[in-house]
Scaffold this motif. Structure first.
Motif, PDB file in Angstrom:
ATOM      1  N   UNK A 247       2.447  -9.155   1.210  1.00 22.86           N
ATOM      2  CA  UNK A 247       3.257  -8.480   0.201  1.00 22.86           C
ATOM      3  C   UNK A 247       3.389  -7.005   0.543  1.00 22.86           C
ATOM      4  N   UNK A 248       4.593  -6.479   0.314  1.00 22.48           N
ATOM      5  CA  UNK A 248       4.846  -5.049   0.535  1.00 22.48           C
ATOM      6  C   UNK A 248       5.930  -4.550  -0.413  1.00 22.48           C
ATOM      7  N   UNK A 249       5.937  -3.263  -0.755  1.00 23.51           N
ATOM      8  CA  UNK A 249       4.937  -2.264  -0.379  1.00 23.51           C
ATOM      9  C   UNK A 249       3.699  -2.364  -1.250  1.00 23.51           C
ATOM     10  N   UNK A 250       2.689  -1.605  -0.920  1.00 22.85           N
ATOM     11  CA  UNK A 250       1.450  -1.586  -1.698  1.00 22.85           C
ATOM     12  C   UNK A 250       1.666  -0.856  -3.012  1.00 22.85           C
ATOM     13  N   UNK A 251       2.510   0.181  -2.969  1.00 24.51           N
ATOM     14  CA  UNK A 251       2.843   0.912  -4.186  1.00 24.51           C
ATOM     15  C   UNK A 251       4.294   1.347  -4.113  1.00 24.51           C
ATOM     16  N   UNK A 252       4.875   1.563  -5.290  1.00 27.19           N
ATOM     17  CA  UNK A 252       6.302   1.839  -5.383  1.00 27.19           C
ATOM     18  C   UNK A 252       6.560   2.739  -6.578  1.00 27.19           C
ATOM     19  N   UNK A 253       7.318   3.788  -6.359  1.00 25.88           N
ATOM     20  CA  UNK A 253       7.729   4.679  -7.448  1.00 25.88           C
ATOM     21  C   UNK A 253       9.244   4.635  -7.551  1.00 25.88           C
ATOM     22  N   UNK A 254       9.715   4.373  -8.757  1.00 29.71           N
ATOM     23  CA  UNK A 254      11.152   4.234  -8.997  1.00 29.71           C
ATOM     24  C   UNK A 254      11.515   5.052 -10.226  1.00 29.71           C
TER      25      UNK A 254
END
Lengths: 115, 112
Positions: free
Chosen positions: B6-13
């Motif tokens: 799974x990717x990404x590990x973290x996400x900012x939107x």
């Protein structure tokens, strides 16, 4: 209705002690799973019970880990001689007997800290 | 062969934007692909699921896209909201295995 209940919600224990974690599944759910979630990690499968079939223990990380499910309902996960690497959130889930893709209903977990 | 990556590990939107989380698998016997959403202090809860006989499934603002030949599937969250901030897990099951194999999770933060 009531969801999956886990107790205790938090457990702090000393290295070398034994701990027991309890899971009360949703009434009528025949399948029960234990998963482990380490900090920032995914969900690691531990063990799976389905009805009266032999449990799938393939995910248990060592012989210090064991689990039982009494009367097809309540389950207890036991960790003997706890180690610091056992620190994690232990999640229990149950699912109904409506098909192999029935959704898993998770409890809120037991956070285990081994000091 | 049992892994789900799974990717990404973290996400900012930003609020109103599209959040996209990707997963890949190797076991062609997998035949059920759910996504779970987890809020802090809570257990994961099923969000949406797909079987490999369809290429897309949409429920409200959440869409799963499935590419069987590439052995990949993704979650799209349209018009992302701060309330969508959570950890998302993809998973897979099949081939005689009753247990769900989970990805490592994606921590999504939607900023107002």
């Amino acid at each position: 209705g009531a969801g999956v209940s886990q107790s205790p919600s938090n457990k702090v224990t000393e290295k070398g002690k034994d701990v027991e974690l309890r899971c009360d599944p949703i009434s009528g759910h025949t399948a029960l799973y234990w998963y482990r979630q380490s900090l920032g990690q995914g969900l690691e499968f531990l063990i799976y019970f389905q009805g009266n079939s032999a449990p799938d223990k393939s995910g248990l990380p060592s012989d210090r880990f064991s689990a039982e499910r009494t009367g097809g309902s309540v389950s207890t996960l036991t960790i003997q001689r706890t180690q610091q690497e056992d620190s994690a959130v232990y999640l229990c889930a149950s699912s109904p007997p409506t098909g192999k893709n029935s959704p898993l209903h998770f409890g809120n977990g037991t956070r285990l800290t081994v000091t | 062969q049992q892994q789900v990556k799974q990717s990404p590990q973290s996400l900012i939107v930003q609020k109103g934007g599209i959040s996209i989380i990707n997963c890949a698998y190797e076991n062609t016997a997998f035949d059920y692909f759910p996504w779970y959403q987890q809020f802090p202090g809570k257990g994961p809860a099923l969000l949406i699921a797909i079987r490999p006989d369809v290429s897309e499934k949409k429920e409200g603002r959440f869409t799963i896209s499935f590419n069987k030949s590439a052995k990949q599937f993704s979650l799209h969250i349209m018009d992302s909201q701060p309330g969508d901030s959570a950890t998302y897990f993809c998973a897979a099951r099949g081939g005689g295995y009753n247990k769900l194999i989970f990805g490592a999770g994606t921590r999504l933060a939607v900023h107002p």
